[in-house]
Design an enzyme around this catalytic site. Structure first.
Site, mmCIF file in Angstrom:
data_model
loop_
_atom_site.group_PDB
_atom_site.id
_atom_site.type_symbol
_atom_site.label_atom_id
_atom_site.label_comp_id
_atom_site.label_asym_id
_atom_site.label_seq_id
_atom_site.Cartn_x
_atom_site.Cartn_y
_atom_site.Cartn_z
ATOM 1 N N HIS A 199 -6.323 6.454 4.581
ATOM 2 C CA HIS A 199 -7.792 6.374 4.686
ATOM 3 C C HIS A 199 -8.419 5.641 3.488
ATOM 4 O O HIS A 199 -7.869 5.652 2.381
ATOM 5 C CB HIS A 199 -8.375 7.796 4.765
ATOM 6 C CG HIS A 199 -8.056 8.591 3.531
ATOM 7 N ND1 HIS A 199 -8.882 8.607 2.428
ATOM 8 C CD2 HIS A 199 -6.974 9.343 3.203
ATOM 9 C CE1 HIS A 199 -8.341 9.361 1.489
ATOM 10 N NE2 HIS A 199 -7.179 9.817 1.939
ATOM 11 N N HIS A 257 -0.354 -9.040 2.144
ATOM 12 C CA HIS A 257 0.762 -8.710 3.046
ATOM 13 C C HIS A 257 1.313 -7.359 2.626
ATOM 14 O O HIS A 257 1.780 -7.206 1.489
ATOM 15 C CB HIS A 257 1.837 -9.792 2.943
ATOM 16 C CG HIS A 257 3.048 -9.540 3.777
ATOM 17 N ND1 HIS A 257 4.161 -10.345 3.747
ATOM 18 C CD2 HIS A 257 3.340 -8.572 4.679
ATOM 19 C CE1 HIS A 257 5.083 -9.885 4.588
ATOM 20 N NE2 HIS A 257 4.600 -8.796 5.160
ATOM 21 N N GLY A 311 4.028 -16.767 6.694
ATOM 22 C CA GLY A 311 4.306 -15.549 5.930
ATOM 23 C C GLY A 311 3.876 -15.611 4.475
ATOM 24 O O GLY A 311 3.490 -14.597 3.898
#
Ligand SMILES: CC(C)(COP(=O)(O)OP(=O)(O)OC[C@H]1O[C@@H](n2cnc3c(N)ncnc32)[C@H](O)[C@@H]1OP(=O)(O)O)[C@@H](O)C(=O)NCCC(=O)NCCS
Length: 205
Positions: free
Chosen positions: A133, A142, A68
């Site tokens: 977009h 992350h 992580g």
């Protein structure tokens, strides 16, 4: 089915393995982590120390770094060298055919990736995150659960966008910057800076 070796055996790894199994195109053959002190086999998969990784390299096996922490994930990618990576997409995620996912990225349950966005290698798009977009996300970033990255945003390497944060359209987040949980980012972030609040302000440390 392609064989995959997972690197990392912490909490994030659990979620990655769940996504991989749900995706149904990969088989986990083993997990490497330095919390294991020696090679062992359990339930048809091996466990072994990460430092022994070179023994497991082969032309047919894919890898996935399920750690992580952004910095640690990026460092392990350098350490592993020229291996090939799986791209993991949970079946409930919605990924535009016009989006690009680089190898080693994971798209968690209920996340949405809109057209012409690019998700960098080893980047995590976590549960329920929205990538609008034309968003460009660099390596080892992350985007945490339920965060929203609006259109045209550029995200640098190893950036962490916290849970439920919003990044306003067209902004740039500098390399290694951190956006706190629940923040609304209204201007560019500086490399290495930590930003919290609504509107987000830099934490002075
Ligand atoms: C922003 C963050 C990285 C700061 O962590 P930190 O550097 O350890 O900072 P601290 O906890 O010492 O807090 C420093 C100050 O910022 C405040 N603060 C911390 N996080 C905040 C947040 N998300 N929003 C508003 N204020 C925040 C603290 O209350 C503290 O304020 P004070 O100095 O007035 O007491 C962390 O709190 C955070 O939000 N991380 C995101 C976690 C996340 O979403 N993880 C997803 C995992 S899947």
């Amino acid at each position: 089915m392609r064989n995959v070796i997972i690197v990392g055996a912490g909490g994030h790894s659990k979620v990655v393995r769940e996504c991989l199994e749900q995706q149904g195109i990969y088989t986990i053959i083993g997990v490497l982590d330095n919390k294991y002190t020696s090679y062992e086999e359990r339930d048809g998969q091996f466990r072994a120390p990460l430092d022994d990784f070179s023994q497991f390299k082969s032309n047919t096996t894919l890898w996935f770094i399920a750690i992580g922490d952004n910095k640690a994930r990026a460092e392990v990618a350098i350490k592993l060298g020229d291996v090939s990576y799986a791209t993991i997409i949970h079946p409930t995620a919605i990924v535009s055919k016009m989006a690009t996912l680089e190898p080693g990225s994971v798209i968690m349950p209920l996340a949405v990736i809109q057209p012409d966005s690019v998700i960098g290698a080893h980047t995590i798009i976590n549960t329920g995150a929205i990538i609008e977009h034309d968003v460009i996300i660099s390596e080892a970033a992350h985007v945490s659960p339920r965060a929203t990255v609006t259109g045209g945003v550029k995200i640098g390497v190893r950036v962490h966008v916290g849970a439920s944060a919003v990044v306003n359209p067209g902004l740039s987040l500098g390399d290694d910057s951190v956006v706190g949980a629940g923040a609304v980012v209204v201007s560019d972030t500086e490399a290495g800076g930590t930003y919290v609040g609504v509107p987000a302000r830099k934490l002075e440390k």
